[in-house]
Design a protein around this motif. Structure first.
Motif, PDB file in Angstrom:
ATOM      1  N   UNK A  59      -0.666  38.863 115.868  1.00 12.93           N
ATOM      2  CA  UNK A  59      -1.481  37.745 116.342  1.00 12.93           C
ATOM      3  C   UNK A  59      -1.347  36.649 115.292  1.00 12.93           C
ATOM      4  N   UNK A  60      -0.725  35.524 115.708  1.00  7.84           N
ATOM      5  CA  UNK A  60      -0.439  34.453 114.757  1.00  7.84           C
ATOM      6  C   UNK A  60      -0.716  33.099 115.392  1.00  7.84           C
ATOM      7  N   UNK A  66     -10.018  32.519 115.381  1.00  8.08           N
ATOM      8  CA  UNK A  66     -10.954  32.149 116.446  1.00  8.08           C
ATOM      9  C   UNK A  66     -10.768  33.048 117.662  1.00  8.08           C
ATOM     10  N   UNK A  67      -9.503  33.334 117.988  1.00  9.79           N
ATOM     11  CA  UNK A  67      -9.201  34.221 119.113  1.00  9.79           C
ATOM     12  C   UNK A  67      -9.723  35.630 118.850  1.00  9.79           C
ATOM     13  N   UNK A  68      -9.454  36.178 117.662  1.00 10.43           N
ATOM     14  CA  UNK A  68      -9.896  37.542 117.353  1.00 10.43           C
ATOM     15  C   UNK A  68     -11.418  37.652 117.372  1.00 10.43           C
ATOM     16  N   UNK A  69     -12.105  36.632 116.924  1.00  7.95           N
ATOM     17  CA  UNK A  69     -13.568  36.645 116.968  1.00  7.95           C
ATOM     18  C   UNK A  69     -14.076  36.705 118.404  1.00  7.95           C
ATOM     19  N   UNK A  70     -13.323  36.111 119.316  1.00 10.03           N
ATOM     20  CA  UNK A  70     -13.653  36.159 120.741  1.00 10.03           C
ATOM     21  C   UNK A  70     -13.285  37.515 121.345  1.00 10.03           C
ATOM     22  N   UNK A 111      -1.923  41.696 111.954  1.00  5.73           N
ATOM     23  CA  UNK A 111      -1.242  42.803 112.625  1.00  5.73           C
ATOM     24  C   UNK A 111      -2.321  43.712 113.208  1.00  5.73           C
ATOM     25  N   UNK A 112      -2.180  44.055 114.484  1.00 10.69           N
ATOM     26  CA  UNK A 112      -3.132  44.944 115.147  1.00 10.69           C
ATOM     27  C   UNK A 112      -2.461  46.266 115.432  1.00 10.69           C
ATOM     28  N   UNK A 133      -6.272  29.583 123.583  1.00 15.14           N
ATOM     29  CA  UNK A 133      -6.310  29.580 122.117  1.00 15.14           C
ATOM     30  C   UNK A 133      -4.916  29.232 121.590  1.00 15.14           C
ATOM     31  N   UNK A 134      -4.857  28.500 120.508  1.00 17.44           N
ATOM     32  CA  UNK A 134      -3.577  28.105 119.909  1.00 17.44           C
ATOM     33  C   UNK A 134      -3.068  29.235 119.008  1.00 17.44           C
ATOM     34  N   UNK A 135      -2.617  30.305 119.665  1.00 17.81           N
ATOM     35  CA  UNK A 135      -2.068  31.453 118.943  1.00 17.81           C
ATOM     36  C   UNK A 135      -1.214  32.263 119.897  1.00 17.81           C
ATOM     37  N   UNK A 136      -0.461  33.193 119.357  1.00 19.91           N
ATOM     38  CA  UNK A 136       0.391  34.059 120.163  1.00 19.91           C
ATOM     39  C   UNK A 136       0.061  35.525 119.896  1.00 19.91           C
ATOM     40  N   UNK A 137       0.233  36.352 120.931  1.00 21.83           N
ATOM     41  CA  UNK A 137       0.113  37.809 120.822  1.00 21.83           C
ATOM     42  C   UNK A 137       1.473  38.386 121.199  1.00 21.83           C
ATOM     43  N   UNK A 138       2.132  39.035 120.252  1.00 22.95           N
ATOM     44  CA  UNK A 138       3.486  39.548 120.468  1.00 22.95           C
ATOM     45  C   UNK A 138       3.503  41.057 120.253  1.00 22.95           C
TER      46      UNK A 138
END
Length: 365
Positions: A59-60, A66-70, A111-112, A133-138
């Motif tokens: 997650x970057x 902000x995304x992880x808090x959500x 890293x998750x 959210x301005x991030x990516x999940x790969x």
């Protein structure tokens, strides 16, 4: 029939006598020689597990935090580079999508680690929630092999293979370095209740690293350890397993994981439902028990109160090799958790003695 997925250590397991089974669609060793001996080795010395079937995701991006808090229930703002957080992510109705570890590598770089049987579901869920959210999940799951070295001599064993000073890596912290010449994320975590490390490396290096651990481990009494002992060890420690103590129908509050639900950080998925449950009290509750008997109480067994009325169901059960009696967990009516409970094992009534885990003394990490 679907083809079983394999980890980078599949040939290694077969060469070392692993008895392979289908575990959540993966071809994995349930044991090598004896679940009992493997379990005791981890409690007394050290064991090596292949956990390469676990999933990983990056997650970057500028709004990664902000995304992880959500997304998750715990407070990721408490993280710093080198720190790890245990948490769960929930559906809007409060049920659990999965439990996971969040590793902070740097600012807006995480890293998750997610459960093997949930990889496709989790990645799809996280990518859907990340929209806006301005991030990516790969999904990085195919890129990693993961080994767990667990037990009182685990740190000594890993230290013999790395120049990294492991005394500086505290529980739920990690660093990066070489182990047996292999670049690794060196994580002081595990699923047994014992001290030890989980090593993440490139998938192509997994077998090489495992062989090096086996060779070095001879001096420490290392046992190769399968999924059978992994389950009995985690249950002795009182750790939840997705699909058992936590599910899409069992909330973290019901499961006794309220300590990873941080309402003061602000709203997150499911927070309104979970807050109402905490304030009102859960209708059901996960409890842990032992029986004073060696007969295993299987998941799905009916739990009865003193009047013989059904008040719940067993969700995990095994034999503890350390206390030499059956242990388990059950989802029961909250009010019934204060009563004498029992199960019926092939016509024999066994009273359940409720226990606050762990079931055995565990070394503090």
């Amino acid at each position: 029939m679907s083809v079983l997925q394999t980890t980078p250590l599949n040939a290694f397991h077969r060469q070392h006598g692993g008895r392979m089974v289908d575990f959540a669609g993966w071809d994995m060793p349930v044991q090598y020689k004896s679940i009992l001996d493997e379990h005791k080795a981890v409690r007394q010395r050290v064991g090596l597990f292949d956990v390469s079937h676990m999933g990983e995701a990056d997650v970057k991006g500028p709004e990664a935090l902000k995304f992880l808090q959500h997304l998750v229930t715990n407070d990721c703002s408490k993280l710093f580079p080198g720190r790890i957080l245990y948490t769960v992510m929930c559906y809007p109705h409060g049920g659990v999508v999965d439990d996971l570890l969040v590793y902070m590598r740097g600012e807006n770089d995480y890293l998750l680690c997610i459960n093997a049987g949930n990889i496709a579901k989790d990645i799809a869920w996280m990518q859907k929630q990340a929209k806006g959210f301005n991030c990516t999940v790969v999904d990085r799951s195919p890129d990693y092999a993961q080994l767990a070295i667990q037990g009182p001599r685990g740190a000594e064993l890993v230290q013999s293979l790395t120049p990294t000073n492991l005394a500086e890596v505290k529980y739920y912290h990690f660093t990066e370095g070489e182990v047996a010449g292999v670049k690794c994320i060196i994580s002081r975590t595990g699923y047994t209740g014992e001290d030890g490390f989980e090593l993440y490396c490139a998938s192509g290096d997994g077998a090489k690293l495992a062989e090096a651990v086996v060779v070095a481990g001879a001096a420490f009494g290392l046992e190769l350890t399968g999924l059978g002992a992994r389950d009995s060890l985690r249950l002795e420690a009182g750790f939840p397993l997705y699909g058992h103590e936590i599910t899409d129908a069992i909330t973290p509050i019901t499961a006794g994981l309220g300590w990873v639900v941080k309402f003061d950080k602000g709203p997150f998925i499911g927070s309104d439902v979970l807050k109402a449950e905490k304030e009102k009290g859960s209708a059901k509750k996960i409890v842990f028990f032992k029986t004073g008997d060696r007969r295993i109480v299987r998941a799905g067994s009916t739990v009865l109160n003193a009047a013989g009325v059904e008040v719940g169901q067993v969700v995990s059960g095994t034999l503890s090799p350390i206390i030499n009696e059956a242990i388990g967990s059950a989802l029961v009516d909250a009010a019934a958790a204060k009563e004498q409970l029992a199960v019926d094992i092939r016509g024999t009534k066994l009273n359940l003695q409720l226990v606050k885990p762990p079931f055995v003394p565990l070394k503090k990490n």
